[in-house]
Write a protein that holds these residues in place. Structure first.
Motif, PDB file in Angstrom:
ATOM      1  N   GLY A  58      -1.037  -6.516  40.366  1.00 38.94           N
ATOM      2  CA  GLY A  58      -1.548  -5.364  41.114  1.00 38.94           C
ATOM      3  C   GLY A  58      -1.657  -5.643  42.600  1.00 38.94           C
ATOM      4  N   ALA A  59      -2.233  -6.788  42.955  1.00 43.26           N
ATOM      5  CA  ALA A  59      -2.380  -7.147  44.369  1.00 43.26           C
ATOM      6  C   ALA A  59      -1.017  -7.385  45.015  1.00 43.26           C
ATOM      7  N   LEU A  60      -0.128  -8.071  44.314  1.00 45.75           N
ATOM      8  CA  LEU A  60       1.212  -8.351  44.831  1.00 45.75           C
ATOM      9  C   LEU A  60       1.955  -7.065  45.173  1.00 45.75           C
ATOM     10  N   LEU A  61       2.001  -6.140  44.236  1.00 43.26           N
ATOM     11  CA  LEU A  61       2.735  -4.894  44.467  1.00 43.26           C
ATOM     12  C   LEU A  61       2.102  -4.070  45.577  1.00 43.26           C
ATOM     13  N   SER A  62       0.786  -3.989  45.580  1.00 45.61           N
ATOM     14  CA  SER A  62       0.098  -3.213  46.605  1.00 45.61           C
ATOM     15  C   SER A  62       0.329  -3.800  47.999  1.00 45.61           C
ATOM     16  N   ARG A  63       0.268  -5.106  48.097  1.00 44.38           N
ATOM     17  CA  ARG A  63       0.469  -5.788  49.380  1.00 44.38           C
ATOM     18  C   ARG A  63       1.930  -5.686  49.840  1.00 44.38           C
ATOM     19  N   ASP A  64       2.849  -6.071  48.964  1.00 38.47           N
ATOM     20  CA  ASP A  64       4.262  -6.134  49.351  1.00 38.47           C
ATOM     21  C   ASP A  64       4.869  -4.757  49.613  1.00 38.47           C
ATOM     22  N   LEU A  65       4.392  -3.732  48.924  1.00 40.02           N
ATOM     23  CA  LEU A  65       4.951  -2.391  49.071  1.00 40.02           C
ATOM     24  C   LEU A  65       4.091  -1.503  49.970  1.00 40.02           C
ATOM     25  N   ASP A  66       2.917  -1.980  50.326  1.00 45.47           N
ATOM     26  CA  ASP A  66       1.965  -1.233  51.152  1.00 45.47           C
ATOM     27  C   ASP A  66       1.669   0.141  50.549  1.00 45.47           C
ATOM     28  N   GLN A  67       1.424   0.125  49.237  1.00 44.47           N
ATOM     29  CA  GLN A  67       1.121   1.353  48.503  1.00 44.47           C
ATOM     30  C   GLN A  67       0.029   1.081  47.476  1.00 44.47           C
ATOM     31  N   PRO A  68      -0.731   2.104  47.104  1.00 44.12           N
ATOM     32  CA  PRO A  68      -1.728   1.935  46.045  1.00 44.12           C
ATOM     33  C   PRO A  68      -1.062   1.666  44.686  1.00 44.12           C
ATOM     34  N   VAL A  69      -1.746   0.879  43.877  1.00 46.54           N
ATOM     35  CA  VAL A  69      -1.275   0.523  42.534  1.00 46.54           C
ATOM     36  C   VAL A  69      -2.458   0.648  41.581  1.00 46.54           C
ATOM     37  N   LEU A  70      -2.235   1.314  40.458  1.00 52.41           N
ATOM     38  CA  LEU A  70      -3.244   1.440  39.419  1.00 52.41           C
ATOM     39  C   LEU A  70      -2.805   0.631  38.207  1.00 52.41           C
ATOM     40  N   ALA A  71      -3.569  -0.421  37.886  1.00 50.88           N
ATOM     41  CA  ALA A  71      -3.329  -1.222  36.687  1.00 50.88           C
ATOM     42  C   ALA A  71      -4.261  -0.720  35.592  1.00 50.88           C
TER      43      ALA A  71
END
Length: 189
Positions: A58-71
């Motif tokens: 979750g943190a990786l995707l949110s950081r790398d893509l600069d978008q919210p992620v819901l796990a």
């Protein structure tokens, strides 16, 4: 036996970019096409329902893509948990039954969920009162609670009920075509 699954809904990111981020991190995963502004990620290690891989992805995707992620985790159709990430950080969390499962050592405790934050990051303009009712209301199964949240937030239907193992077994094929998934093979692939 009830449903068990873990997946990640990623806002406003191209599936190919999501797959690239997962590949750089050595993840083994599958990424769906986008629908309604969200793509869904199924990560093999996260299927264990251990908190650490869920927080990592979750943190990786949110950081790398600069978008919210819901796990989201559904445990035996009894408990629905979520972690919401923004800018690579945990922004909100929730458990439908915080006493049901033991917290993992070193993992942040799950919170009560913040409907306004959830809506604000994932679907501005969504009905926060309806999210509140979904989080606090009585549901026979955790899948039903998750399905209601997905409806309110406009998440793809395949964000409910599926994980990496189900996708790998071809169970998602009645929802979307298998060749539309992007597979990320991880370090041994």
């Amino acid at each position: 036996m009830g449903a068990f699954y873990v997946n990640f809904s990623v806002k406003a990111a191209a599936p190919g970019k999501i797959a690239e981020a997962l590949g750089r991190a050595g993840r083994r995963a599958a990424v769906t096409p986008s629908r309604g502004g969200f793509a869904v990620v199924y990560d093999a290690e996260a299927d264990s329902q251990a908190t650490r891989p869920i927080l990592t992805v979750g943190a990786l995707l949110s950081r790398d893509l600069d978008q919210p992620v819901l796990a989201v985790v559904n445990h035996d159709d009894d408990v629905l948990d979520y972690w919401l990430f923004a800018e690579g950080e945990l922004a909100d969390s929730y458990s439908s039954d915080p006493e049901a499962l033991e917290e993992e050592e070193g993992a942040p405790p799950l919170g009560p969920g913040d409907p306004a934050r959830l809506c604000g990051l994932l679907r501005p303009g969504a009905d926060a009162a309806a999210v509140e009712a979904a989080l606090r209301g009585s549901f026979l199964f955790a899948t039903d609670r998750h399905e209601r949240l997905a409806e309110i937030l406009g998440l793809p239907p395949w964000s409910v009920g599926f994980d990496y193992e189900a996708v790998d077994d071809g169970e998602l094929e009645h929802e979307i075509q298998a060749d539309s998934l992007i597979r990320v093979d991880g370090p041994e692939g």
